[in-house]
Design an enzyme around this catalytic site. Structure first.
Site, mmCIF file in Angstrom:
data_model
loop_
_atom_site.group_PDB
_atom_site.id
_atom_site.type_symbol
_atom_site.label_atom_id
_atom_site.label_comp_id
_atom_site.label_asym_id
_atom_site.label_seq_id
_atom_site.Cartn_x
_atom_site.Cartn_y
_atom_site.Cartn_z
ATOM 1 N N HIS A 22 1.208 -1.161 0.340
ATOM 2 C CA HIS A 22 0.083 0.086 -0.059
ATOM 3 C C HIS A 22 1.065 1.395 -0.076
ATOM 4 C CE1 HIS A 22 -4.278 2.061 0.443
ATOM 5 N NE2 HIS A 22 -3.844 2.593 1.130
ATOM 6 N N LYS A 167 -10.850 6.178 -4.290
ATOM 7 C CA LYS A 167 -9.989 6.827 -4.269
ATOM 8 C C LYS A 167 -8.214 6.613 -4.381
ATOM 9 C CE LYS A 167 -8.273 8.250 0.166
ATOM 10 N NZ LYS A 167 -8.137 8.643 2.065
ATOM 11 N N ASP A 198 -6.472 11.815 -3.375
ATOM 12 C CA ASP A 198 -5.566 12.217 -1.923
ATOM 13 C C ASP A 198 -4.259 12.628 -2.429
ATOM 14 O OD1 ASP A 198 -5.020 12.687 0.670
ATOM 15 O OD2 ASP A 198 -5.321 10.635 1.338
ATOM 16 N N ASP A 249 -8.648 16.698 5.599
ATOM 17 C CA ASP A 249 -7.741 15.478 6.479
ATOM 18 C C ASP A 249 -6.113 15.871 7.607
ATOM 19 O OD1 ASP A 249 -7.535 13.113 7.847
ATOM 20 O OD2 ASP A 249 -6.671 12.022 5.687
#
Length: 373
Positions: A22, A167, A198, A249
């Site tokens: 990731h 996303k 993002d 965020d």
């Protein structure tokens, strides 16, 4: 009712492998470290919380190692001998001995709620006012991989009816190359799924002014935290400029941050991670500010394991301010199941677990397997 007095606090670090790497803007991970915090009462009830950050200390300055040290040396003495239903008093007193460290505090906040609810034989959402829904939409995060990999993974999720919005992590590549990559993905998925971007606060103002309009024109439906967290005025400028919503965020970690966003009209959406906000109680304070201002809230993730994810599901299902879906997919990235009964994901949603406390039970064999030596 059993004795609610806190008798012991214990911590365990796990390193759980992921099903795939990731990638974030500045790092990537193949395993997720988790800190399990166990609060045990004299009545024999055990509550669990989880300390977790997205990929290490690059995001918020904390790691599982720092969280463990803070919980064991500074927070545990505040808890011992107190009642688990004294959450407000305990969390207030923790503030007096530990500044910031919101991820560490969140792990304790959740463990207290879990133990308290289990002592009463009720689910955690009851302590939060009760669940008004039993599931919440889940957006899948696709990391910073190539367009071909992303499109293939997204199509698999769509075919399985697991997710209907995605996303994309940005900020690791050249901005022009990154923009072209994401626009290509958005166009490939047009009419089939929503695509969001993002940037993890990695672009400066001029880069954002140049490339964000291209993302919006290319079909990206929402932009998350394009510029540094403390640059509220820049975020406000971008929010006024763009025809798509901007989500804050990194800029919102405290209730005061949320107030700044509201006053400056710097975002249309606030990402609420129960981890980064310091737990369920502080998350509720942020949600209240956003709701009063008419700003949407998103149930965001730090790639939590099942304990942290379950806590966030209870929060999202009991808090009407969470009205822009969620990203509570963390356990699906893990290559091993840490629960006796997995959380239920289907039709683009994650479902509220049933039962007392968080409604989940750890598979202690799996916990033992991934416990750091």
């Amino acid at each position: 009712m059993s004795d609610l007095t806190i008798d012991s606090v214990a911590t365990t670090i796990l390193d759980v492998p992921l099903v795939r790497p990731h990638k974030f803007a500045t790092t990537s991970m193949t395993a997720q470290p988790l800190l399990l915090v166990e609060v045990r009462t004299r009545g024999g009830v055990v509550g669990f919380g989880e300390g977790v950050v997205p990929g290490g200390p690059w995001w918020g300055g904390e790691s599982v190692e720092t969280m463990q040290a803070i919980v064991e040396k500074y927070i545990s003495p505040v808890l011992l001998g107190r009642r688990v239903d004294d959450v407000t008093g305990i969390m207030r007193d923790i503030e007096r001995v530990v500044a910031n460290a919101r991820f560490a505090k969140a792990s304790v906040d959740v463990a207290l709620h879990d133990a308290w609810a289990r002592s009463l034989g009720v689910p955690v959402h009851t302590l939060l006012g009760g669940a008004f829904r039993t599931s919440v939409d889940v957006t899948w995060a696709l990391g910073a991989a190539s367009a071909e990999e992303i499109i293939d993974e997204a199509q698999q999720k769509l075919d399985a009816k697991l997710n209907f919005s995605f996303k994309l992590k940005m900020g690791a590549l050249d901005p022009g190359e990154d923009t072209d990559r994401v626009v290509r993905i958005a166009r490939a998925l047009e009419g089939k799924a929503g695509v969001r971007g993002d940037i993890n606060a990695r672009w400066d103002r001029l880069t954002a002014l140049k490339f964000l309009p291209r993302l919006a024109e290319g079909g990206v439906e929402m932009i998350e935290q394009p510029t540094p967290a403390d640059q509220f005025e820049v975020l406000a400028e971008l929010n006024a400029l763009l025809p798509v919503p901007v989500m804050a965020d990194e800029s919102v970690q405290t209730p005061h941050d949320a107030l700044e966003i509201v006053q400056r009209r710097a975002a249309d959406i606030i990402a609420i991670k129960t981890t980064k906000c310091g737990g369920l109680k502080k998350s509720a304070e942020i949600a209240a500010i956003a709701k009063a201002a008419g700003i949407a809230c998103h149930g965001a993730t730090s790639i939590e394991g099942p304990i942290g994810t379950a806590a966030s599901i209870h929060f999202a299902c009991s808090e009407p301010a969470i009205d822009f879906g969620s990203e509570l997919f963390g356990p699906l990235l893990f290559d091993d199941e840490l629960l006796q009964v997995p959380l239920r994901y289907e039709n683009g949603q994650v479902h509220l677990p049933e039962g007392p406390g968080l409604g989940v039970e750890l598979n202690m064999d799996a916990v033992k397997t991934w416990t750091r030596n």
